[in-house]
Design a protein around this motif. Structure first.
Motif, mmCIF file in Angstrom:
data_model
loop_
_atom_site.group_PDB
_atom_site.id
_atom_site.type_symbol
_atom_site.label_atom_id
_atom_site.label_comp_id
_atom_site.label_asym_id
_atom_site.label_seq_id
_atom_site.Cartn_x
_atom_site.Cartn_y
_atom_site.Cartn_z
ATOM 1 N N ILE A 112 35.547 48.837 31.708
ATOM 2 C CA ILE A 112 36.998 49.627 31.422
ATOM 3 C C ILE A 112 36.935 50.845 32.017
ATOM 4 N N ILE A 113 35.911 51.360 31.421
ATOM 5 C CA ILE A 113 36.148 52.974 32.153
ATOM 6 C C ILE A 113 35.949 53.323 34.104
ATOM 7 N N PHE A 114 35.102 52.451 34.097
ATOM 8 C CA PHE A 114 34.946 52.744 36.119
ATOM 9 C C PHE A 114 36.471 52.626 36.640
ATOM 10 N N ILE A 115 36.593 51.234 35.899
ATOM 11 C CA ILE A 115 38.079 50.802 36.494
ATOM 12 C C ILE A 115 39.203 51.292 36.659
ATOM 13 N N LEU A 116 39.185 51.869 34.709
ATOM 14 C CA LEU A 116 40.990 52.762 34.940
ATOM 15 C C LEU A 116 40.806 54.341 36.061
ATOM 16 N N GLY A 117 38.814 54.665 35.988
ATOM 17 C CA GLY A 117 39.078 56.222 36.154
ATOM 18 C C GLY A 117 39.350 55.702 37.425
ATOM 19 N N GLY A 118 38.438 54.711 37.938
ATOM 20 C CA GLY A 118 39.073 54.445 39.372
ATOM 21 C C GLY A 118 40.431 54.198 40.235
ATOM 22 N N MET A 119 40.702 53.640 38.942
ATOM 23 C CA MET A 119 42.301 53.819 39.660
ATOM 24 C C MET A 119 43.349 55.090 39.678
ATOM 25 N N TYR A 120 43.041 55.645 38.481
ATOM 26 C CA TYR A 120 43.779 57.023 38.673
ATOM 27 C C TYR A 120 43.433 57.617 39.741
ATOM 28 N N PHE A 121 41.681 57.920 40.124
ATOM 29 C CA PHE A 121 41.620 58.791 41.305
ATOM 30 C C PHE A 121 42.252 58.389 42.452
ATOM 31 N N VAL A 122 42.091 56.585 42.594
ATOM 32 C CA VAL A 122 43.073 55.966 44.315
ATOM 33 C C VAL A 122 44.258 56.664 44.012
ATOM 34 N N GLY A 123 44.748 56.653 42.753
ATOM 35 C CA GLY A 123 47.137 57.294 42.726
ATOM 36 C C GLY A 123 47.391 55.824 41.897
ATOM 37 N N ILE A 124 46.635 54.640 41.361
ATOM 38 C CA ILE A 124 47.746 53.574 40.891
ATOM 39 C C ILE A 124 47.846 53.611 39.289
ATOM 40 N N PRO A 125 48.887 53.433 39.011
ATOM 41 C CA PRO A 125 48.949 53.933 38.063
ATOM 42 C C PRO A 125 48.934 53.179 36.957
ATOM 43 N N ILE A 126 48.348 53.355 36.030
ATOM 44 C CA ILE A 126 48.171 52.052 34.359
ATOM 45 C C ILE A 126 49.418 51.858 33.684
ATOM 46 N N ASP A 127 49.882 50.926 34.338
ATOM 47 C CA ASP A 127 51.489 50.483 33.455
ATOM 48 C C ASP A 127 50.141 49.364 32.266
ATOM 49 N N MET A 128 51.924 48.569 32.541
ATOM 50 C CA MET A 128 51.399 47.952 31.497
ATOM 51 C C MET A 128 50.513 46.492 31.315
ATOM 52 N N ASN A 129 50.212 46.516 32.214
ATOM 53 C CA ASN A 129 49.551 44.823 33.139
ATOM 54 C C ASN A 129 47.474 45.317 32.751
ATOM 55 N N ASN A 130 47.454 46.882 33.251
ATOM 56 C CA ASN A 130 46.076 47.586 33.712
ATOM 57 C C ASN A 130 46.122 47.750 32.555
ATOM 58 N N ILE A 131 46.304 48.309 31.213
ATOM 59 C CA ILE A 131 46.075 48.324 29.656
ATOM 60 C C ILE A 131 45.886 47.182 28.811
ATOM 61 N N LEU A 132 46.112 46.180 29.032
ATOM 62 C CA LEU A 132 47.080 44.915 28.794
ATOM 63 C C LEU A 132 45.021 44.540 28.750
ATOM 64 N N ILE A 133 45.021 44.525 30.388
ATOM 65 C CA ILE A 133 43.638 44.192 30.623
ATOM 66 C C ILE A 133 42.524 44.500 29.995
ATOM 67 N N ALA A 134 42.685 46.201 29.561
ATOM 68 C CA ALA A 134 41.350 46.943 28.690
ATOM 69 C C ALA A 134 41.013 46.605 27.644
ATOM 70 N N SER A 135 42.348 45.676 27.616
ATOM 71 C CA SER A 135 42.485 45.526 25.677
ATOM 72 C C SER A 135 41.502 43.941 25.707
ATOM 73 N N ILE A 136 41.966 43.220 26.539
ATOM 74 C CA ILE A 136 41.164 41.628 27.062
ATOM 75 C C ILE A 136 39.831 42.235 27.137
ATOM 76 N N SER A 137 39.125 43.049 27.667
ATOM 77 C CA SER A 137 38.074 43.092 28.585
ATOM 78 C C SER A 137 36.642 43.769 26.886
ATOM 79 N N ILE A 138 38.040 44.616 26.292
ATOM 80 C CA ILE A 138 37.401 45.133 25.516
ATOM 81 C C ILE A 138 37.050 43.835 24.275
ATOM 82 N N GLY A 139 37.510 43.383 23.854
ATOM 83 C CA GLY A 139 37.725 42.495 23.221
ATOM 84 C C GLY A 139 36.631 41.089 23.607
#
Length: 169
Positions: free
Chosen positions: A142-169
């Motif tokens: 999760i940290i790798f994907i969200l951090g990579g999105m941040y560095f590439v410039g992909i905004p963190i939106d509803m879908n990304n956060i939802l995937i993070a919640s599902i992944s942790i579950g």
């Protein structure tokens, strides 16, 4: 602004809002006398309320927040802070408030899921140390994907956060 410039003989530097409330009233009165239909388009008859509509291109929700902030700063700059009451309405501000609320809720649900799963891991493994260590493999992707999105410039939106919640579950 245009009426103020017309009152000043068409000078380019006069294309601004009048400096005082009296000047503003004079300009609006003159504007209203020219064509009452135009006045009705911009304000109520008692000259206490106005309406402004803007068409915008579709953007990411984070850009709308910047736009909203810019509009508010412009209102305070040109009308004075606290002198006018501004209530943004319409699809843009409905989307902005809805997306902002959803993002906050999704971040909160991710945090709650992380805490609950950490507690469950501690209970199942019967060790605080092992429970915390067991959470590391869940967080690294999760940290790798969200951090990579941040560095590439992909905004963190509803879908990304939802995937993070599902992944942790």
């Amino acid at each position: 602004k245009e009426t103020n410039r017309a009152f000043s003989g068409g000078k380019k530097e006069a294309y601004k809002l009048p400096a005082t409330q009296g000047e503003t009233t004079d300009r609006l009165f003159s504007f209203g006398n020219q064509d009452p239909a135009d006045l009705k388009q911009w304000m109520t008859i008692d000259e206490k309320k106005t309406h402004l509509s803007c068409r915008l291109y579709w953007m990411e929700s984070s850009q709308y927040q910047d736009l909203s902030r810019h509009i508010q700063e412009g209102v305070e700059k040109f009308f004075g802070a606290g002198t006018t009451q501004i209530r943004p309405t319409g699809t843009l501000f409905t989307i902005l408030s809805t997306v902002s609320a959803l993002l906050k809720d999704l971040v909160r649900s991710f945090s709650l899921a992380f805490i609950v799963i950490t507690i469950i891991m501690i209970i199942l493994l019967r060790s605080l140390k092992l429970g915390l260590i067991a959470m590391v493999p869940n967080l690294i992707p999760i940290i790798f994907i969200l951090g990579g999105m941040y560095f590439v410039g992909i905004p963190i939106d509803m879908n990304n956060i939802l995937i993070a919640s599902i992944s942790i579950g």
